[in-house]
Motif scaffolding. Structure first.
Motif, short mmCIF file in Angstrom:
data_model
loop_
_atom_site.label_atom_id
_atom_site.label_comp_id
_atom_site.label_asym_id
_atom_site.label_seq_id
_atom_site.Cartn_x
_atom_site.Cartn_y
_atom_site.Cartn_z
N ALA A 85 0.83 -1.18 0.00
CA ALA A 85 -0.07 0.16 -0.09
C ALA A 85 0.83 1.29 0.14
N ALA A 86 1.99 1.16 0.70
CA ALA A 86 2.79 2.38 0.90
C ALA A 86 3.79 2.41 -0.51
N ARG A 87 4.31 1.42 -0.77
CA ARG A 87 5.00 1.72 -2.21
C ARG A 87 4.85 0.98 -3.42
N TRP A 88 3.45 0.76 -3.68
CA TRP A 88 3.02 0.05 -4.98
C TRP A 88 3.46 1.15 -6.12
N ARG A 89 3.72 2.36 -6.08
CA ARG A 89 3.82 3.15 -7.07
C ARG A 89 5.31 2.78 -7.44
N ILE A 90 6.09 2.79 -6.64
CA ILE A 90 7.57 2.39 -6.92
C ILE A 90 7.88 0.98 -7.77
N ILE A 91 6.95 0.08 -7.30
CA ILE A 91 6.79 -1.38 -7.94
C ILE A 91 6.50 -1.23 -9.28
N LEU A 92 5.41 -0.46 -9.52
CA LEU A 92 4.77 -0.39 -10.79
C LEU A 92 5.36 0.58 -11.81
N PHE A 93 6.05 1.79 -11.18
CA PHE A 93 6.15 2.77 -12.20
C PHE A 93 7.61 2.92 -11.99
N GLY A 94 8.42 2.51 -11.00
CA GLY A 94 9.93 2.37 -10.84
C GLY A 94 10.25 4.24 -10.65
N LEU A 95 10.98 4.70 -11.36
CA LEU A 95 11.57 6.22 -10.91
C LEU A 95 10.92 7.21 -11.72
N ALA A 137 13.35 -4.88 -10.34
CA ALA A 137 14.37 -4.01 -9.69
C ALA A 137 13.54 -2.82 -8.88
N SER A 138 12.48 -2.70 -9.46
CA SER A 138 11.83 -1.39 -8.89
C SER A 138 11.22 -2.26 -7.49
N GLY A 139 10.90 -3.45 -7.29
CA GLY A 139 10.40 -3.89 -6.18
C GLY A 139 11.62 -4.15 -5.10
N ASN A 140 12.84 -3.98 -5.77
CA ASN A 140 13.97 -4.27 -4.92
C ASN A 140 14.02 -2.86 -4.25
N ALA A 141 13.88 -1.82 -5.17
CA ALA A 141 13.99 -0.59 -4.46
C ALA A 141 12.85 -0.18 -3.87
N ALA A 142 11.63 -0.75 -3.62
CA ALA A 142 10.47 -0.46 -3.04
C ALA A 142 10.54 -0.72 -1.67
N TYR A 143 11.25 -2.00 -1.33
CA TYR A 143 11.47 -2.12 0.00
C TYR A 143 12.77 -1.47 0.57
N GLY A 144 13.53 -1.44 -0.42
CA GLY A 144 14.87 -0.62 -0.11
C GLY A 144 15.55 -0.95 1.14
N ASP A 153 12.63 2.03 6.12
CA ASP A 153 11.79 1.42 7.05
C ASP A 153 11.11 0.08 6.60
N TRP A 154 11.14 -0.20 5.37
CA TRP A 154 10.35 -1.38 4.93
C TRP A 154 11.28 -2.51 4.89
N ARG A 155 12.65 -2.32 4.98
CA ARG A 155 13.70 -3.44 4.42
C ARG A 155 13.30 -4.92 4.95
N PHE A 156 12.53 -4.91 6.15
CA PHE A 156 12.24 -6.24 6.65
C PHE A 156 11.24 -6.98 5.61
N ALA A 157 10.26 -6.18 4.88
CA ALA A 157 8.97 -6.68 4.17
C ALA A 157 9.29 -7.35 2.64
N TYR A 158 10.63 -7.57 2.70
CA TYR A 158 10.89 -8.04 1.10
C TYR A 158 10.08 -9.22 0.62
N VAL A 159 9.70 -10.11 1.57
CA VAL A 159 8.93 -11.43 1.17
C VAL A 159 7.53 -10.69 0.44
N GLU A 160 6.80 -10.14 1.13
CA GLU A 160 5.73 -9.64 0.75
C GLU A 160 5.85 -8.73 -0.72
N VAL A 161 6.77 -8.09 -0.99
CA VAL A 161 6.92 -7.34 -1.95
C VAL A 161 7.29 -8.44 -3.30
N TYR A 162 8.16 -9.31 -3.07
CA TYR A 162 8.23 -10.46 -3.98
C TYR A 162 7.16 -11.32 -4.38
#
Lengths: 359, 251
Positions: free
Chosen positions: A76-86, A310-317, A320-329
């Motif tokens: 919810a917080a980072r979906w824009r980075i995943i879908l649209f990158g930079l 790669a955008s997903g990678n950047a999304a959890y970064g 603050d959200w670095r623990f949530a990589y499983v959800e992003v993947y």
């Protein structure tokens, strides 16, 4: 005297289950144990993904991390980075529209009603122009956004579609050249195909992105993105050419002779008789190749493009959200699944449709 | 060049030679076929009969001699080859219908893309010839849904839709079940009665007797004997012909 033979009644569903899984005591035991394991895994998964999961961003990353289940807040917080990158934040609606354009364009060209030269050209012409204007801007009051800022799903779709769009016709040309009667043409083509196939995709992408600019004059280089797409199209076409050639070998020689005897020219024989039958033979392998090509778009990260993975990678970064990589993947896996699964189902539809005239 | 000139033979073959590698498949063949003439070519397998008629529309390239079809010489000139193929229809042993098209489309495609006929006209022609070969009701089916005899009749209709001046038949009944041979031969007899120039490679001696103007016997890449059917079957001069005839007629 006539004998009336009655087929034994088909077993009911329960009876069928009993026969398959509970025929002997040992079998019953094994079935029950397997069932228990499956229920346990399903429960664990559901619990993680839904019952104990956090869906809102209200608590922030800390509350989310503390929860026992999945932290969907990161999406919810980072979906824009995943879908649209930079892509610039204010302009991301353009990127979204561009994705929709690609999906609509692909869907339309998958429909038999659009399979005439003029309609397909119209769909692809408008689609490509629309995509390019939306993404790049600089006209019609749209802010200019260079290719280096494109990313996420829009970039993944763009690379996939253009790779296929350039690679597929190229593959057919290569396959036709390879069956040329002039040995120097067929051998040279064979050599090119085998050479490209024997190289890893990553090295080809790297060559086109980084090495090629040294060899080409400035005006011929184009943007790195287009060079990378060309490289990936070349790779795609080398594999697809062999698939098409295999399909052609499955067309009996008499087909071409019949077309010749009717006075058809070389291109008429190729376009009307040989290729339609060859593509039907090659369809399952072709769909497979498309699926592989879709997944291989993730390799462009090696030359610095932020496609969806790669955008997903950047999304959890790293913040603050670095623990949530499983959800992003998991989220990205779902997106891949939607596209690849639709592709496979479309392949199955085509096979059913094309088998109408099968002998 | 006008291919429809009505004088001169339909096909003239002079000193035709054909090699497959070092194998001499046709040896100095000479044959002239008049317009409207019906020729039946027979002979043991491997005698070169199929190769000979496949040379007439350049499905095989000859290595020596001259072939003139409807006044046009067959050589490397692609224009000549296309012109001749438009005027020469061919029916194959294995039908070679296009499996991805309906029966109707099979009959329409060549007139439309080769002769550039409008769709409506091509369809009308196709339906007329399907009627003629007595399967108009199969028009919307695919070849794979038809019996062998029906497929071969479609193949004949497909060739006729180009409105050729000459028809070549390459063992048209050899791949058929016995009960289907008659339906195909009937169509061929009708065609012969209408004055079509026909060259048929076949072992159907009854057909030869009924419609042929001349029967040609080939062996070892040569024309061994050439005679009107009554003479051919009654008083064959050649020992090898008599032996072959006894083999095909006695069973």
């Amino acid at each position: 005297m006539e004998m009336i033979v009655v087929a034994p009644p088909a077993p009911g569903r329960i009876e069928d289950l009993r026969r398959r899984f509970f025929a002997t005591p040992l079998q019953s035991l094994l079935s029950l144990i397997s069932l228990a394991i499956m229920v346990f895994i399903a429960w664990k998964l559901l619990n993680w993904a839904i019952f104990s999961a956090v869906f809102t961003t209200s608590g922030g990353p800390e509350a989310c991390q503390a929860a026992a289940g999945a932290c969907w807040s990161v999406i919810a917080a980072r979906w824009r980075i995943i879908l649209f990158g930079l892509y610039p934040f204010e302009e991301q609606w353009r990127s979204a529209l561009a994705c929709v354009t690609v999906v609509v364009m692909t869907t339309l060209s998958c429909m038999p009603a659009f399979w005439t030269g003029r309609r397909i050209a119209l769909v692809w012409g408008t689609g490509a122009a629309l995509y390019y204007v939306l993404m790049k801007g600089g006209v019609l009051g749209l802010l200019y956004v260079g290719e280096e800022a494109w990313g996420g799903l829009a970039l993944t779709l763009f690379i996939f579609v253009t790779t296929c769009l350039i690679g597929f016709p190229l593959a057919i040309c290569l396959a036709l050249l390879r069956r040329s009667e002039l040995p120097w043409i067929s051998r040279t083509t064979g050599l090119i195909i085998d050479a490209v196939r024997s190289l890893p995709l990553i090295s080809i992408l790297f060559t086109f992105a980084v090495v090629l600019p040294f060899a080409l004059p400035q005006w011929l280089q184009g943007d790195k993105l287009y060079r990378v797409i060309l490289g990936s199209a070349l790779f795609f076409s080398a594999y697809q050419a062999e698939i098409v050639r295999g399909g052609m070998q499955g067309v009996p020689k008499g087909q071409e002779e019949a077309a010749m005897a009717l006075g058809m020219s070389y291109w008429q024989r190729i376009g009307r008789i040989l290729l339609p039958q060859a593509m039907r033979n090659a369809l399952p392998a072709t769909i497979n190749q498309f699926v592989v090509a879709f997944k291989e778009t993730s390799l462009v990260v090696i030359v610095g493009f932020f496609e969806i993975l790669a955008s997903g990678n950047a999304a959890y970064g790293t913040g603050d959200w670095r623990f949530a990589y499983v959800e992003v993947y998991v989220f990205i896996a779902l997106i891949y699944f939607v596209f690849v699964f639709s592709l496979s189902r479309y392949g199955a539809f085509l096979e059913r449709r094309m088998s109408v005239g099968e002998r | 060049m006008n291919s429809t000139q009505s004088s001169g033979p339909a096909v003239r073959i002079e000193n035709l030679d054909k090699y497959y590698g070092s194998f001499h498949a046709l040896r100095k063949i000479n044959l002239s076929v008049k317009r409207g003439e019906r020729i039946v070519v027979c002979g043991p397998s491997g005698s070169g009969k199929s190769t000979m008629i496949r040379c007439i529309n350049r499905l095989e390239q000859h290595n020596g001699g001259r072939i003139t079809v409807l006044g046009t010489e067959l050589n490397d000139d692609v224009g000549n080859i296309d012109e001749i193929r438009r005027e020469v229809g061919m029916v194959f042993q294995h039908f070679n219908l296009f499996p991805h098209m309906t029966v109707l489309e099979n009959c329409m495609i060549a007139p439309m893309i080769v002769r550039k006929r409008p769709r409506a006209e091509a369809e009308a022609t196709a339906r007329r010839y399907l009627e003629k070969v007595r399967i108009p009701e199969q028009a919307m089916k695919f070849p794979g849904q038809l019996s062998g005899g029906q497929q071969q009749r479609v193949a004949i209709a497909r060739a006729l839709c180009m409105q050729p001046q000459i028809m070549l038949f390459d063992e048209p009944t050899s791949a058929l079940d016995p009960e289907m041979i008659a339906e195909v031969l009937d169509v061929m007899v009708t065609l012969a009665a209408e004055g079509m120039t026909m060259i048929c490679v076949t072992h159907e001696m009854g057909f030869a007797r009924r419609v042929a103007d001349r029967v040609i016997f080939m062996e070892g890449g040569e024309i061994v004997e050439e005679a009107p059917p009554e003479e051919f079957f009654a008083v064959s001069r050649n020992e090898r012909t008599r032996q072959f005839l006894s083999q095909v007629l006695d069973h």
